[in-house]
Design a protein around this motif. Structure first.
Motif, PDB file in Angstrom:
ATOM      1  N   PHE A  21       0.677  -1.371  -0.041  1.00 19.17           N
ATOM      2  CA  PHE A  21       0.039  -0.070  -0.115  1.00 19.17           C
ATOM      3  C   PHE A  21       0.986   1.266   0.142  1.00 19.17           C
ATOM      4  O   PHE A  21       1.750   1.294   0.550  1.00 19.17           O
ATOM      5  N   ALA A  22       0.536   2.230  -0.803  1.00 18.85           N
ATOM      6  CA  ALA A  22       1.223   3.299  -0.801  1.00 18.85           C
ATOM      7  C   ALA A  22       0.893   4.517   0.358  1.00 18.85           C
ATOM      8  O   ALA A  22       1.924   5.137   0.808  1.00 18.85           O
ATOM      9  N   GLN A  23      -0.174   4.342   1.052  1.00 16.96           N
ATOM     10  CA  GLN A  23      -0.357   5.074   2.276  1.00 16.96           C
ATOM     11  C   GLN A  23       0.086   4.563   3.512  1.00 16.96           C
ATOM     12  O   GLN A  23       0.109   3.295   3.667  1.00 16.96           O
ATOM     13  N   THR A  24       0.471   5.358   4.480  1.00 17.24           N
ATOM     14  CA  THR A  24       1.002   5.160   5.663  1.00 17.24           C
ATOM     15  C   THR A  24      -0.346   4.476   6.489  1.00 17.24           C
ATOM     16  O   THR A  24      -1.368   5.388   6.457  1.00 17.24           O
ATOM     17  N   LYS A  25      -0.087   3.476   7.319  1.00 12.97           N
ATOM     18  CA  LYS A  25      -1.134   2.964   7.880  1.00 12.97           C
ATOM     19  C   LYS A  25      -0.775   2.996   9.428  1.00 12.97           C
ATOM     20  O   LYS A  25       0.426   2.748   9.845  1.00 12.97           O
TER      21      LYS A  25
END
Length: 113
Positions: A21-25
């Motif tokens: 995933f490109a987004q920070t979780k």
């Protein structure tokens, strides 16, 4: 040793997932407890993390001498080494210390699911 293997596998899964995933979780550390005043590693703190729709929750799992999973941050519980103690020994200490033994049972079951 088993805890370290479990922790390494968990970390590897988190890192692998993060690269997909490109987004920070955001992952809750021992659930959501600091600002909510909930007990660390508790079902309530894990549910609070779920309600906030966080990516996940990290919590520490230990295996007792009689192969029961328990959740506790440290390797010992009020001075008793978890790996060399039975679940009954931990519960006996738990009751003497004034904690809720149900807490241990609930989290252990939740961690297995």
């Amino acid at each position: 040793m088993k805890k370290h293997i479990f922790s390494c596998l968990t970390l590897a899964m988190v890192i692998s997932s993060a690269t997909l995933f490109a987004q920070t979780k955001a992952i809750a550390h021992r659930g959501v407890w600091k600002n909510s005043h909930l007990p660390q590693n508790s079902i309530a703190s894990l549910k609070a993390a779920h309600e906030l729709k966080l990516f996940g929750s990290e919590f520490d799992v230990h295996l007792t001498k009689d192969n029961i999973l328990v959740v506790n941050h440290d390797n010992d519980f009020y001075g008793i080494d978890i790996a060399t103690a039975t679940y009954a020994e931990l519960l006996a200490k738990n009751i003497r210390m004034g904690n809720l033994s149900q807490h241990w049972k609930s989290i252990s079951k939740q961690g297995k699911n």
